[in-house]
Write an enzyme that holds these catalytic residues in place. Structure first.
Site, PDB file in Angstrom:
ATOM      1  CG  HIS A   1      -0.342  -0.054   2.553  1.00 37.24           C
ATOM      2  ND1 HIS A   1       0.498   0.926   3.041  1.00 37.24           N
ATOM      3  CD2 HIS A   1      -0.465  -0.965   3.560  1.00 37.24           C
ATOM      4  CE1 HIS A   1       0.870   0.638   4.274  1.00 37.24           C
ATOM      5  NE2 HIS A   1       0.314  -0.516   4.608  1.00 37.24           N
TER       6      HIS A   1
ATOM      7  CB  CYS B   1       1.278  -3.749   5.039  1.00 35.95           C
ATOM      8  SG  CYS B   1      -0.357  -4.249   5.630  1.00 35.95           S
TER       9      CYS B   1
END
Length: 247
Positions: free
Chosen positions: A151, A159
């Site tokens: 992201h 992440c």
């Protein structure tokens, strides 16, 4: 003569990028999509043209934790994949080694497939796609976790954060590939480049066997420049020729 058509081509690419960003989430915020498309279109158009690559061509990605790199590969006219760009990963979390359980704040390692439903242009981290953790291999080992993403922004609790600027190039190219018929794109997440030298540096790690298994997929792509077909057998990744290359 070509220069007279560049404004038209740029406009067409803006439209195509906007459509790609919208393809997987029908309720996406149109203003964000249009702003991103307008911003990245001219530079992407020139860069793809220079590399003789096509917007909408299939994509493939590799992530290397130790060197903080995400490679974006695109299918070239000869059918093999060509490196388009290498992006610096702004932040990932944990240490070298796979993700084991929900809440361990560990970024995953392994072979993942991103389908259209895993794309999220409405992410609170600007744009994102879900890696699909846990995959079949992870589940076979009892590993748990959810919402493991690539992201924008520069924060991570498992992440791979790329910054908004970098995800604004990566996301549209991936969405366009899906929009043009690629059923999923693969993301191979490694601790480091899987060379014999690097494995020797980490000899004795508790993940040595797991990393040797990942190396088989790494070596396949290094040799063939085509992402392999990945299966799971007896708790290990099985590396096979892609379906289209089988007799």
């Amino acid at each position: 003569m070509l220069s007279r058509h560049k404004p038209i081509l740029a406009s067409l690419l803006v439209v195509a990028l906007a459509a790609a960003l919208l393809v997987v989430r029908s309720h996406s915020r149109a203003d964000r999509v249009e702003q991103v498309a307008t911003r990245v279109a001219p530079e992407l158009e020139e860069a793809l043209k220079e590399e003789q690559l096509r917007f909408g061509a299939p994509v493939f990605m590799r992530i290397f934790k130790e060197s903080n790199e995400l490679e974006l590969w695109m299918k070239a006219p000869d059918g093999r994949f060509q490196l388009f760009r290498t992006y610096e990963i702004c932040r990932w979390s944990g240490s070298l080694g796979p993700k084991l359980k929900e809440g361990d704040r560990q970024s995953p390692e392994g072979f993942y497939q991103v389908t259209p439903d895993l794309m999220n242009p409405r992410s609170r981290f600007h744009l994102s796609f879900n890696l699909g953790f846990p995959n079949d291999f992870d589940r076979s080992h009892g590993r748990t976790g959810s919402h493991l993403m690539v992201h924008g922004a520069c924060v991570s609790i498992g992440c791979y954060a790329m910054t908004d600027k970098r995800i604004e190039e990566i996301y549209p190219l991936a969405a366009a590939a899906l929009n043009h018929g690629q059923p999923f794109f693969s993301v191979h997440c490694f601790p480091f480049r899987m060379t014999e030298e690097n494995l020797a540096r980490h000899r004795g790690s508790k993940w040595e066997s797991f990393w040797a298994n990942l190396k088989s997929g790494y070596d396949w792509f290094e040799e063939e420049r085509i992402p392999p077909s990945i299966a799971v057998s007896n708790g290990r990744y099985a590396i096979n020729p892609p379906a289209s290359s089988k007799p």
